[in-house]
Design an enzyme around this catalytic site. Structure first.
Site, PDB file in Angstrom:
ATOM      1  N   SER A  72       0.832  -1.211   0.000  1.00 43.00           N
ATOM      2  CA  SER A  72       0.000   0.000   0.000  1.00 43.00           C
ATOM      3  C   SER A  72       0.865   1.261   0.000  1.00 43.00           C
ATOM      4  CB  SER A  72      -0.881   0.023   1.252  1.00 43.00           C
ATOM      5  OG  SER A  72      -1.815  -1.011   1.198  1.00 43.00           O
ATOM      6  N   ASP A 101      -6.757  -8.118   4.714  1.00 41.44           N
ATOM      7  CA  ASP A 101      -5.920  -8.915   3.807  1.00 41.44           C
ATOM      8  C   ASP A 101      -5.314 -10.139   4.501  1.00 41.44           C
ATOM      9  OD1 ASP A 101      -6.450  -7.172   1.759  1.00 41.44           O
ATOM     10  OD2 ASP A 101      -4.607  -6.016   2.005  1.00 41.44           O
TER      11      ASP A 101
HETATM   12  C1  S3P Z   1      -5.597  -1.296   0.099  1.00 43.85           C
HETATM   13  C2  S3P Z   1      -6.812  -1.303   0.709  1.00 43.85           C
HETATM   14  C3  S3P Z   1      -7.581  -2.537   0.960  1.00 43.85           C
HETATM   15  C4  S3P Z   1      -6.715  -3.774   0.836  1.00 43.85           C
HETATM   16  C5  S3P Z   1      -5.849  -3.745  -0.385  1.00 43.85           C
HETATM   17  C6  S3P Z   1      -4.933  -2.531  -0.339  1.00 43.85           C
HETATM   18  C7  S3P Z   1      -4.926  -0.002  -0.107  1.00 43.85           C
HETATM   19  O1  S3P Z   1      -8.615  -2.622   0.014  1.00 43.85           O
HETATM   20  O2  S3P Z   1      -7.515  -4.929   0.818  1.00 43.85           O
HETATM   21  O3  S3P Z   1      -5.047  -4.905  -0.456  1.00 43.85           O
HETATM   22  O4  S3P Z   1      -3.715   0.000  -0.431  1.00 43.85           O
HETATM   23  O5  S3P Z   1      -5.574   1.034   0.038  1.00 43.85           O
HETATM   24  P1  S3P Z   1     -10.023  -1.874   0.229  1.00 43.85           P
HETATM   25  O6  S3P Z   1      -9.742  -0.428   0.307  1.00 43.85           O
HETATM   26  O7  S3P Z   1     -10.837  -2.203  -0.975  1.00 43.85           O
HETATM   27  O8  S3P Z   1     -10.564  -2.462   1.489  1.00 43.85           O
END
Ligand code: S3P
Length: 428
Positions: A20, A313
């Site tokens: 992220s 996750d």
């Molecule tokens: C992420 C947010 C999450 C996560 C994804 C990465 C991000 O998704 O599941 O692997 O980097 O902002 P969501 O925002 O759809 O929950």
């Protein structure tokens, strides 16, 4: 690929940079002014696709041995890409980038692989349209490929978020950089806050009051040095392995410990895991530290509510831990897992059953009767990196091992995963 069972593990490791944070580091440095240096960037396929998208919009990004150099072009300096932008498998790239693209002075199209084309985009299309963006599905309403006709300037809005999603929140905040005034949103549960932290770190005007986030446009973002901490979502697989093997001790250095991401540690501790967090420090606005894990006698627990976005996750890995915990584990309020890279509830339930687990799908999660050893068998990754890695951990802790079909998808977030697993299998 065959994963052979092991009895124990004693090892110190680092995991690659946080996915992220790596995405955001490229996005924000690209629209900042000056040269940013990004250390410990995750060279996973998803993040390389983010780099590719910005290079196609004229940003100079050079991959050095020590760091990545990004020549920021400023908020108004991106150029119209000559071809369709392709995010591959990356939901973070398509959703966050949509927010930036909505505020540009050019039109473009953005798409991704078969999985991306099935994932819901209405969650970003709706708020961005309220901000005045012209964004739509080219083939199917609300699905990629998307067309975005840049409006140059957007309207500041207030948005009440219907889903707990950092991707949606971030898309709105990034679009807010191109707003004509204040943009605000309210989450119903706190999701990861890396965008807010990095925007602040680079000179953005971000105000956080509980679950409300306010973003005001600034003249510029300032290039910075960014150190990306190790990805706690990657560390999670080894936190689970260390907790369930008979004889083990794993130390993982320099892992991101942002409280919006540490639900996995809280849950494993609540299950009875033996985990210690050490050497905490702050780096580029984010918290990090070292984690040590040893075998713990795990017991089943109930997981649901506000903690879910803090470990969304990691639920596939938690399902594996639950198979080795005495008693029942119930995971609720996890419907979001159905719209990830694969339907992760169905995938984990189907595949863990093949290995001999007592696990059932529920309407918003799963229920696992743990405490009996997993046999082993042949399983499928669904081309989903986190499913492949969770089932590998199950295989290492199983009686007979597992044969995994399509394991190469781990390169999405953890290209060195099987190198670490090979070391663990060698040392048995
Ligand atoms: C992420 C947010 C999450 C996560 C994804 C990465 C991000 O998704 O599941 O692997 O980097 O902002 P969501 O925002 O759809 O929950």
């Amino acid at each position: 690929m065959f994963i052979q069972p092991v009895k124990g593990v004693k090892m110190e490791m680092v995991v690659p940079g946080d996915k992220s944070i790596s995405h955001r580091s490229i996005m924000l440095s690209s629209i900042a002014e000056g040269e940013s240096k990004i250390y410990n960037f995750l060279m996973g396929e998803d993040c390389l696709n983010t780099i590719d998208c910005f290079q196609k919009m004229g940003v100079e990004i050079v991959m050095g041995r020590e760091y990545i150099k990004v020549g920021g072009v400023g908020l108004r300096g991106l150029q119209r890409p000559e071809e369709r932008l392709d995010v591959g498998n990356s939901g973070t790239t398509i959703r966050l980038l949509s927010g930036i693209l909505a505020g540009q002075n050019f039109d473009c199209e953005i798409t991704g692989d078969a999985s991306i084309q099935k994932r819901p985009m209405d969650r970003v299309i709706q708020p961005l349209r309220q901000m005045g963006a012209d964004i739509y599905g080219l083939e199917k309403e609300n699905y990629a490929p998307l067309a975005i006709k840049g409006k140059g300037r957007l309207k500041g809005i207030h948005y009440e978020m219907p889903v707990a999603s950092a991707q949606v929140k971030s898309a709105i905040l990034l679009a807010g950089l191109y707003g004509d005034g204040r943009t605000s949103l309210r989450e119903f549960q706190q999701s990861r806050n890396h965008t807010e932290l990095m925007l602040k770190y680079m000179g953005g005007d971000i105000e956080v009051k509980g679950l409300e986030v306010v973003c005001r446009p600034v003249e510029k973002l300032q290039a910075r040095e960014i150190f990306v901490p190790g990805d706690i979502s990657s560390a999670a697989f080894f936190l689970v392995l260390g907790s369930i093997l008979d004889d083990g001790e794993i130390r993982i250095k320099d892992v991101g410990l942002n409280p919006t991401r540490t639900g996995i540690i809280d849950v494993l501790l609540q299950m009875g895991a033996n985990i210690e967090v050490m050497h905490k420090k702050k780096c580029s606005g984010e918290q990090m530290g070292d984690i040590r894990v040893k075998r713990g006698m795990l017991r089943g627990i109930e997981i649901g509510g506000e903690i879910i976005p803090r470990l969304i996750d990691e639920i596939p890995a938690i399902a594996v831990a639950a198979c080795f915990a005495e008693g029942t584990t119930v995971i609720r309020n996890a419907e979001e897992l159905k719209v990830k890279e694969s339907n992760r509830i169905k995938a984990m339930v189907t595949e863990l059953k093949k290995l001999g687990a007592f696990i059932e799908e529920t309407k918003d999660g799963m229920m696992i009767q743990g405490g009996k050893a997993l046999r082993g068998g042949r399983i499928e990754s669904y081309q989903d990196h986190r499913i492949a890695m969770s089932l590998t951990i199950a295989g290492l802790a199983s009686k007979e091992g597992v044969e995994i079909d399509n394991p190469e998808c781990v390169a999405i977030s953890f290209p060195t995963f099987f190198d670490i697993v090979a070391k663990i299998m060698k040392n048995k």
